[in-house]
Motif scaffolding. Structure first.
Motif, short mmCIF file in Angstrom:
data_model
loop_
_atom_site.label_atom_id
_atom_site.label_comp_id
_atom_site.label_asym_id
_atom_site.label_seq_id
_atom_site.Cartn_x
_atom_site.Cartn_y
_atom_site.Cartn_z
N SER A 95 8.29 5.19 -16.02
CA SER A 95 7.45 4.11 -16.52
C SER A 95 8.01 2.78 -16.05
CB SER A 95 7.37 4.14 -18.05
OG SER A 95 8.64 3.88 -18.62
N VAL A 96 7.18 1.77 -16.10
CA VAL A 96 7.58 0.41 -15.76
C VAL A 96 6.82 -0.54 -16.66
CG1 VAL A 96 5.83 0.27 -13.93
CG2 VAL A 96 7.78 -1.30 -13.89
N SER A 112 2.98 4.00 -17.10
CA SER A 112 3.77 5.21 -16.98
C SER A 112 2.97 6.25 -16.20
CB SER A 112 4.16 5.76 -18.35
OG SER A 112 3.02 6.07 -19.13
N GLU A 156 5.18 3.03 -9.12
CA GLU A 156 5.63 1.97 -10.02
C GLU A 156 5.46 0.60 -9.37
OE1 GLU A 156 9.62 2.87 -11.10
OE2 GLU A 156 9.07 4.62 -12.32
N GLU A 175 3.06 -2.54 -10.62
CA GLU A 175 3.58 -3.90 -10.78
C GLU A 175 2.74 -4.90 -9.98
OE1 GLU A 175 7.66 -4.11 -9.74
OE2 GLU A 175 8.30 -2.57 -11.16
#
Length: 555
Positions: free
Chosen positions: A2-3, A11, A210, A214
């Motif tokens: 996850s981030v 996630s 991930e 972002e």
């Protein structure tokens, strides 16, 4: 894995797992034949699919979205089904399809205040082809080959699929600021707070997903910032207020900031901006931001020696001046600073991202009003570059302030320019709010930029720059005329080439978002009113520059 980004926790899990009770809804794509995708659903929910199908509902249709309560048959309380396409047109699912479908799901989730979503992505989509044809060499641009159209290659990408899905969710869930006396209590511009993607077994690089999530949140945040600015009423956002927004952004993210008032501009010879702003009691401002990231580059592979210039038209309200507009639709002119909003939004994303590139951003901020001090048809203005402009129409004011801004960006060190402006109604008349016309003096620059548009899902289309069009903006009394002659012919092209004259030999791209900055009816990822047009494409382009133009950012 996850981030957590600034507003959303992302996630990932393997497709085939069932979401648990900690999720508000399970988002499932409908695609191809209903028997194919429905077979992956738990037996407890297939009856709902069969019932919808018996009523003739094509769940797979693009843009279709349904939300069903599960009544305890699944751990999650709701199932959201969104159409990826039924395959009847012979096309495979593209990242644009994914982005659009998830925007509808995000919109529905936000309406129902569903903040935690589990999203199934059973396969990687192909990258959007950018329309019926791919990019082609700019007609008449420097370095152009013979004009040609070429179909795009088919390529599948898990990171770009995840990014498209994440962007779609957030762009669809966007909620604009409200000025009602009793505004709804919204949880920020993105009501969605947690997302888990269930991805296919053939995905082998979790870190790239991930990074994609972002980047998606950063891009959606920037787009929302541009939408918020563009939606702001003009009584709350004048030239000084826009400059204050830029100064606050610069202070938060460590940019150098310069704001020139009307006296400083007049002293420097920025007479284009001063002339257009002279009719308003709210004086003009010239905003310049500098981001120095190239020194952070760790290797020559990603170092960019020249600054990228971003220039955005900042007319906070446009009445047309003495050549006043019709009152019909004039309220939409609060968005005539959509180009400035896009540039500041990109700067916001850059500040969060910290790429190894140098960026110079220039925004001329004015209000175009009729008064006894307003500039007039027939005036001749000496601009910052020294070139003179004959004013044929005061409602063609944007190109005049851009003349000063483009020249100043070059002076500040911009080695290539991306200029964004709500420049013409001709762009809307030509493309109907579906696509943004793009004009350039450099074929290689244009080709890279259009590839970025393809990745971002924004529709853009190149315009010809034949020498004959330059004859239409010639003036008998000055270097150039601010309206083409004949005035009703090729307006988007002649306006662009006017601005291009001030770029001179600097590689330059012009984005006329006059048709795409504002929609009267929501469409795909774009809401009603301000859209944040061009933000995504510019960011995708800068990401590719930061990665050395070595393909997409995540693989």
């Amino acid at each position: 894995m996850s981030v957590v980004t600034e507003s959303v926790e992302w996630s990932f899990a393997r497709e085939g797992e069932l979401p648990g009770e900690e999720w508000d809804a399970w988002v499932v794509p409908a695609f191809g034949d209903s028997d194919e995708w429905a077979a992956s659903l738990p037996e407890e929910i297939r009856s709902s699919v069969a019932e919808a199908r018996s009523r003739g509902v094509r769940l797979e249709a693009k843009g279709r979205v349904e939300c069903w309560p599960t009544h305890g048959r699944l751990p999650v309380p709701y199932l959201i089904v969104c159409g990826f396409g039924d395959g009847r047109d012979g096309r495979r699912t593209t990242t644009r399809d994914v982005r659009t479908a998830l925007a509808e799901a995000g919109r529905l989730a936000a309406d129902r205040k569903l903040a935690a979503l589990a999203v199934s992505l059973p396969y990687a989509a192909t990258v959007d082809d950018g329309g019926a044809f791919g990019a082609f060499a700019a007609f008449g641009a420097k370095g152009a080959r013979e004009p040609f159209f070429a179909p795009r290659r088919v390529e599948e990408s898990w990171p770009l699929t995840v990014r498209a899905a994440a962007e779609g969710l957030l762009l669809g869930a966007y909620r604009p600021p409200s000025y009602r006396s009793q505004a709804d209590d919204e949880a920020g511009r993105f009501p969605i707070r947690r997302v888990r993607f269930f991805v296919g077994d053939n995905q082998t690089d979790p870190p790239s997903l991930e990074r994609a999530a972002e980047a998606a949140e950063r891009t959606a945040d920037a787009t929302a910032f541009a939408r918020d600015l563009t939606n702001t009423p003009a009584d709350r956002l004048g030239p000084s207020e826009l400059a204050q927004q830029a100064a606050e952004l610069a202070a938060e993210y460590g940019f150098e900031c310069e704001v020139l008032d009307e006296r400083e501009m007049r002293a420097r010879g920025m007479n284009g901006v001063c002339a257009v702003g002279a009719g308003s009691v709210r004086p003009p401002r010239l905003i310049a931001l500098k981001y120095r990231g190239a020194s952070r580059a760790m290797s020559d592979d990603v170092h960019v020696s020249e600054a990228i210039g971003l220039v955005g038209k900042g007319v906070v309200f446009d009445t047309g001046g003495l050549c006043i507009k019709s009152c019909e639709g004039m309220e939409e002119m609060i968005g005539d600073m959509g180009g400035a909003a896009a540039v500041l939004a990109v700067c916001r994303a850059i500040g969060r991202w910290k790429p190894p590139i140098d960026v110079v951003a220039v925004v001329p901020a004015v209000e175009n009003m009729p008064s006894g001090t307003a500039f007039r048809p027939g005036d001749v203005i000496r601009t910052y570059s020294g070139k003179t402009v004959e004013v044929a129409n005061t409602d063609a004011e944007g190109r005049i302030i851009l003349a000063d801004a483009v020249a100043y960006a070059r002076e500040l060190g911009a080695g290539r320019l991306i200029e964004v402006s709500t420049l013409t109604g001709s762009a809307l008349a030509t493309f109907g709010g579906v696509a943004t016309p793009v004009t350039s003096n450099d074929a290689a620059f244009l080709e890279h930029f259009l590839e970025s548009a393809r990745l971002s899902g924004e529709r853009m289309w190149p315009m010809p720059v034949f020498d004959e069009y330059l004859d239409w903006v010639k003036s008998d009394v000055a270097d150039v005329r601010n309206l083409g002659n004949p005035s009703k012919w090729a307006g988007a092209i002649t306006a662009a080439l006017f601005v291009g004259m001030f770029a001179e030999s600097t590689p330059w791209i012009h984005l006329d978002i006059g048709g795409t900055f504002w929609l009267r009816k929501r469409c795909g990822t774009e809401p009603e009113r301000a859209t944040g047009a061009a933000v995504r494409t510019i960011l995708y382009y800068l990401e590719r520059i930061a990665e050395g133009l070595g393909g997409n950012t995540f693989e």
